[in-house]
Design an enzyme around this catalytic site. Structure first.
Site, PDB file in Angstrom:
ATOM      1  N   ARG A  25      -5.341   9.015   6.000  1.00 18.85           N
ATOM      2  CA  ARG A  25      -5.256   8.815   7.449  1.00 18.85           C
ATOM      3  C   ARG A  25      -4.553   7.505   7.776  1.00 18.85           C
ATOM      4  O   ARG A  25      -3.466   7.490   8.324  1.00 18.85           O
ATOM      5  CB  ARG A  25      -6.679   8.855   8.052  1.00 18.85           C
ATOM      6  CG  ARG A  25      -6.723   9.059   9.571  1.00 18.85           C
ATOM      7  CD  ARG A  25      -6.403   7.832  10.376  1.00 18.85           C
ATOM      8  NE  ARG A  25      -7.294   6.712  10.068  1.00 18.85           N
ATOM      9  CZ  ARG A  25      -7.122   5.490  10.553  1.00 18.85           C
ATOM     10  NH1 ARG A  25      -6.091   5.205  11.348  1.00 18.85           N
ATOM     11  NH2 ARG A  25      -7.936   4.506  10.211  1.00 18.85           N
ATOM     12  N   ASP A  26      -5.147   6.410   7.411  1.00 21.56           N
ATOM     13  CA  ASP A  26      -4.602   5.100   7.758  1.00 21.56           C
ATOM     14  C   ASP A  26      -3.254   4.860   7.087  1.00 21.56           C
ATOM     15  O   ASP A  26      -2.382   4.180   7.638  1.00 21.56           O
ATOM     16  CB  ASP A  26      -5.600   4.022   7.332  1.00 21.56           C
ATOM     17  CG  ASP A  26      -5.360   2.697   8.036  1.00 21.56           C
ATOM     18  OD1 ASP A  26      -4.387   2.595   8.791  1.00 21.56           O
ATOM     19  OD2 ASP A  26      -6.158   1.773   7.838  1.00 21.56           O
ATOM     20  N   HIS A 219     -12.778  -3.793   5.481  1.00 19.91           N
ATOM     21  CA  HIS A 219     -11.484  -3.106   5.508  1.00 19.91           C
ATOM     22  C   HIS A 219     -10.403  -4.178   5.647  1.00 19.91           C
ATOM     23  O   HIS A 219     -10.150  -4.678   6.744  1.00 19.91           O
ATOM     24  CB  HIS A 219     -11.449  -2.126   6.689  1.00 19.91           C
ATOM     25  CG  HIS A 219     -10.162  -1.410   6.878  1.00 19.91           C
ATOM     26  ND1 HIS A 219     -10.042  -0.046   6.759  1.00 19.91           N
ATOM     27  CD2 HIS A 219      -8.919  -1.849   7.185  1.00 19.91           C
ATOM     28  CE1 HIS A 219      -8.789   0.328   6.992  1.00 19.91           C
ATOM     29  NE2 HIS A 219      -8.092  -0.767   7.260  1.00 19.91           N
ATOM     30  N   HIS A 221      -6.451  -5.732   5.003  1.00 17.14           N
ATOM     31  CA  HIS A 221      -5.032  -5.465   4.793  1.00 17.14           C
ATOM     32  C   HIS A 221      -4.452  -6.599   3.950  1.00 17.14           C
ATOM     33  O   HIS A 221      -4.991  -7.707   3.931  1.00 17.14           O
ATOM     34  CB  HIS A 221      -4.296  -5.356   6.128  1.00 17.14           C
ATOM     35  CG  HIS A 221      -4.570  -4.080   6.851  1.00 17.14           C
ATOM     36  ND1 HIS A 221      -3.568  -3.284   7.362  1.00 17.14           N
ATOM     37  CD2 HIS A 221      -5.731  -3.439   7.135  1.00 17.14           C
ATOM     38  CE1 HIS A 221      -4.101  -2.212   7.935  1.00 17.14           C
ATOM     39  NE2 HIS A 221      -5.417  -2.292   7.816  1.00 17.14           N
ATOM     40  N   CYS A 252      -0.675  -0.857  10.802  1.00 21.68           N
ATOM     41  CA  CYS A 252      -1.094  -0.502  12.159  1.00 21.68           C
ATOM     42  C   CYS A 252       0.156  -0.215  12.962  1.00 21.68           C
ATOM     43  O   CYS A 252       1.096  -1.024  12.977  1.00 21.68           O
ATOM     44  CB  CYS A 252      -1.885  -1.646  12.795  1.00 21.68           C
ATOM     45  SG  CYS A 252      -2.412  -1.298  14.489  1.00 21.68           S
ATOM     46  N   ASN A 261      -2.966  -1.571   3.663  1.00 23.69           N
ATOM     47  CA  ASN A 261      -4.303  -1.959   3.238  1.00 23.69           C
ATOM     48  C   ASN A 261      -4.235  -2.449   1.797  1.00 23.69           C
ATOM     49  O   ASN A 261      -3.243  -2.238   1.100  1.00 23.69           O
ATOM     50  CB  ASN A 261      -5.235  -0.744   3.286  1.00 23.69           C
ATOM     51  CG  ASN A 261      -5.325  -0.143   4.671  1.00 23.69           C
ATOM     52  OD1 ASN A 261      -5.958  -0.686   5.548  1.00 23.69           O
ATOM     53  ND2 ASN A 261      -4.673   0.994   4.850  1.00 23.69           N
TER      54      ASN A 261
END
Length: 316
Positions: A25-26, A219, A221, A252, A261
């Site tokens: 997803r990310d 989480h 990055h 993002c 990430n």
């Protein structure tokens, strides 16, 4: 896997962490081109075979906003992961939750999210923080009524590219609101990689203290190369749950300059070398990341893709 005793641990003690893979997803949402559905399914299946028990698979956002994830239902229907793998979907608002619950049988976890920064929240989902949190209270009850795991994510927890520093108390206050609405896990996102190890240690120590009974997830990055150091600082502060992305995919879509990430395989490699148990097969994770690199046709920034797993153990 090594189980070497850690410098600050009791003799023979082995710490265990849980890792959720967010690349599907990310990671995929930040790619400039849409990845074929069949390739997504193949890669997610490989991640499941590597031992991951939690995978963020899809997002129920408007397809015109993030077209890279418009095939989320087809991906959820097509993947063949082990039965003990929890599949997560990300939901931006009540309409997104409506769409998700129409496919209730395809996932076990739902993540709601907000940005700690007003500017980022407005640019990301076109709402104020208060509007988002008002919606959260209603959505939380609906998620729990469906017997789903309710998770929360707070973006820009460690700084905003538009507003700068974000007060810790503001972030933890939002986390407490999520907990009051029924969230059993709260993730704190370093959306553009603005955190540093010193602050990460202080932040997660405070989060663990203020949110008893809630799973605290980090989480990070790797925008400025401090992702793994931040993860280590969070671990030392008591955090035992992490999110990462194979191949160091991600970023993002809102602010420029937000890179991936921390790579799942790099995070797992570090933990294994420290004697921290992840339950994951590092070699299989590296192969999945290399497959992603080949599929995307570009060099990814994960170190383990190049170096492979460490063959020396500090316990030898």
């Amino acid at each position: 896997m090594s189980t070497a005793t850690l410098p600050n641990s009791t003799e023979g003690e082995t710490r265990t962490v849980h890792i959720r893979e967010v690349g599907p997803r990310d990671g995929f949402q930040n790619e400039p081109e849409t990845i074929p559905t069949a390739d997504k399914i193949r890669l997610i299946d490989a991640l499941g075979r590597a031992g991951l028990k939690r995978i963020e698979v899809a997002s129920f956002v408007r397809p015109d906003v993030i077209p890279q994830l418009s095939d989320g239902v087809a991906v959820l229907q097509g993947i063949d992961v082990p039965d003990d793998v929890a599949r997560m979907v990300l939901v931006p608002n009540s309409k997104g939750l409506d769409n998700a619950l129409a496919h209730r049988d395809l996932f076990e976890e739902v993540a709601l999210f907000v940005s700690a920064s007003e500017t980022h929240n407005k640019r990301n989902i076109n709402r104020t923080v208060q509007e988002t949190m008002d919606d959260v209270r209603a959505m939380g009850g609906r998620i729990l009524a469906e017997d789903l795991t309710y998770c929360a994510v707070i973006a820009t927890s460690f700084g905003c590219p538009f507003e700068g520093a974000v007060p810790m108390d503001r972030v933890l206050g939002l986390a407490e609101q999520f907990a009051e609405s029924g969230a059993t896990e709260i993730g704190f996102g370093d959306t553009t990689g603005m955190c540093n190890p010193s602050y990460a240690g202080r932040f997660f120590a405070a989060a663990v203290e203020r949110l008893p009974g809630v799973e605290i997830t980090a989480h990070f990055h790797n925008t400025r190369g401090q992702g793994l150091a931040n993860a280590y600082a969070a671990l030392e502060a008591g955090c035992r749950s992490f999110e990462s992305s194979f191949g160091e995919l991600g970023g993002c879509p809102v602010p420029a300059g937000s890179t991936g990430n921390i790579a799942t395989e790099d995070l797992v490699s570090m933990f294994h070398e420290m004697g921290v148990d992840t339950g994951l097969d590092l070699g299989s994770l590296i192969e999945a990341a290399r497959d992603a690199q080949s599929t995307l046709g570009r060099k990814l920034t994960s170190h383990s893709i190049i170096a492979g797993p460490v063959i020396w153990s500090p316990s030898v």
